[in-house]
Design a protein around this motif. Structure first.
Motif, short mmCIF file in Angstrom:
data_model
loop_
_atom_site.label_atom_id
_atom_site.label_comp_id
_atom_site.label_asym_id
_atom_site.label_seq_id
_atom_site.Cartn_x
_atom_site.Cartn_y
_atom_site.Cartn_z
N GLY A 76 -4.46 -4.65 -0.02
CA GLY A 76 -3.34 -4.61 -0.97
C GLY A 76 -3.64 -5.36 -2.25
N ARG A 77 -4.27 -6.52 -2.14
CA ARG A 77 -4.63 -7.29 -3.35
C ARG A 77 -5.64 -6.52 -4.19
N ARG A 78 -6.62 -5.91 -3.54
CA ARG A 78 -7.62 -5.14 -4.29
C ARG A 78 -6.96 -3.94 -4.97
N LYS A 79 -6.04 -3.24 -4.27
CA LYS A 79 -5.35 -2.09 -4.88
C LYS A 79 -4.54 -2.53 -6.09
N ASP A 80 -3.90 -3.69 -6.00
CA ASP A 80 -3.11 -4.21 -7.11
C ASP A 80 -4.00 -4.47 -8.33
N GLU A 81 -5.14 -5.11 -8.09
CA GLU A 81 -6.07 -5.37 -9.19
C GLU A 81 -6.52 -4.05 -9.83
N ILE A 82 -6.92 -3.10 -9.01
CA ILE A 82 -7.43 -1.83 -9.52
C ILE A 82 -6.36 -1.10 -10.32
N PHE A 83 -5.11 -1.17 -9.87
CA PHE A 83 -4.03 -0.53 -10.62
C PHE A 83 -3.98 -1.05 -12.05
N TRP A 84 -4.20 -2.35 -12.23
CA TRP A 84 -4.13 -2.95 -13.57
C TRP A 84 -5.45 -2.84 -14.33
N GLY A 85 -6.49 -2.28 -13.70
CA GLY A 85 -7.74 -2.02 -14.42
C GLY A 85 -8.75 -3.14 -14.37
N TRP A 86 -8.64 -4.05 -13.40
CA TRP A 86 -9.61 -5.12 -13.28
C TRP A 86 -9.86 -5.44 -11.81
N ILE A 87 -10.97 -6.12 -11.57
CA ILE A 87 -11.32 -6.59 -10.24
C ILE A 87 -11.85 -8.01 -10.39
N ASP A 88 -11.30 -8.93 -9.62
CA ASP A 88 -11.79 -10.30 -9.61
C ASP A 88 -12.87 -10.39 -8.55
N VAL A 89 -14.12 -10.22 -8.96
CA VAL A 89 -15.24 -10.08 -8.04
C VAL A 89 -15.41 -11.30 -7.15
N LYS A 90 -15.05 -12.48 -7.65
CA LYS A 90 -15.24 -13.68 -6.82
C LYS A 90 -14.37 -13.65 -5.56
N TYR A 91 -13.33 -12.84 -5.55
CA TYR A 91 -12.49 -12.72 -4.36
C TYR A 91 -12.88 -11.56 -3.46
N LEU A 92 -13.98 -10.92 -3.76
CA LEU A 92 -14.47 -9.84 -2.91
C LEU A 92 -15.26 -10.43 -1.75
N HIS A 93 -14.59 -11.21 -0.92
CA HIS A 93 -15.22 -11.72 0.29
C HIS A 93 -14.96 -10.71 1.40
N PHE A 94 -15.75 -10.78 2.44
CA PHE A 94 -15.66 -9.77 3.49
C PHE A 94 -15.47 -10.37 4.88
N ARG A 95 -15.17 -11.68 4.92
CA ARG A 95 -14.92 -12.33 6.21
C ARG A 95 -13.68 -11.75 6.86
N GLY A 96 -13.77 -11.48 8.13
CA GLY A 96 -12.62 -10.99 8.87
C GLY A 96 -12.34 -9.50 8.71
N LEU A 97 -13.19 -8.82 7.96
CA LEU A 97 -13.00 -7.38 7.77
C LEU A 97 -13.89 -6.60 8.74
N ARG A 98 -13.39 -5.51 9.24
CA ARG A 98 -14.18 -4.61 10.07
C ARG A 98 -14.73 -3.48 9.20
#
Length: 195
Positions: free
Chosen positions: A97-119
């Motif tokens: 949801g946070r990533r979709k929100d960023e993308i909607f506004w036209g940006w991505i905060d790459v430092k928050y692209l962590h992958f812990r806990g994701l399958r």
């Protein structure tokens, strides 16, 4: 944003070198590397820190404008999210949801692209590659330019899809600042203060 940033005024030839270094590390056109924030204008225009002047401990905030990088990350998120968007458990759903929100506004905060806990992280390989290149490139700046204005500073960046997205994001920050200043003026002008 089209002029030499404030913090590079004494070393004007350094900024194009920094742009070239970041551009090469991220494999983008160096013209897509912009400095924003207090390092750009000399004082903070962020609503929470206005008008704090740029100083020796200030960080440098870069805006990276690249449709190609942005779309690669966007499509990576789609590949991961589409097949499971209705079945994601809480933590993964919040992250998505946070990533979709960023993308909607036209940006991505790459430092928050962590992958812990994701399958299913294999579906996120494009984002993992972006994060690794981003981290390596930004971490290398101090060593690449020792003894300069940029050495020893914390350096970070945010990815924007286009120049227009960057301008809209910066304009929104200025609108928030203008609103807060207007409220503060009204409080000062009111004989009893606003309640």
């Amino acid at each position: 944003m089209d002029r030499v940033p404030y913090c590079f005024a004494a070393e004007q030839s350094l900024f194009p070198k920094v742009q070239a270094h970041l551009g090469a590390g991220l494999k983008i056109d160096p013209a897509g590397v912009r400095l924003v924030g207090s390092g750009c204008v000399g004082f903070s225009v962020a609503p929470d820190t206005f008008p704090k002047p740029f100083h020796s401990g200030s960080d440098l905030d870069f805006a990276i404008v690249s449709k190609e990088l942005f779309d690669t990350a966007w499509h990576g998120l789609l590949s991961w999210g589409h097949p499971r968007r209705h079945t994601l458990p809480g933590q993964e759903n919040q992250w998505f949801g946070r990533r979709k929100d960023e993308i909607f506004w036209g940006w991505i905060d790459v430092k928050y692209l962590h992958f812990r806990g994701l399958r299913f992280v294999d579906d996120l390989k494009p984002l993992q590659k972006l994060r690794a290149a981003w981290f390596d490139t930004f971490q290398s700046i101090g060593a690449e330019f020792p003894g300069t204005e940029i050495a020893g500073r914390e350096v970070s960046g945010r990815l924007y899809r286009s120049e227009e997205h960057l301008i809209q994001y910066q304009a929104e920050g200025l609108r928030k600042l203008r609103y807060r200043l207007a409220v503060a003026r009204e409080k000062e002008a009111s004989p009893h203060g606003l309640q």
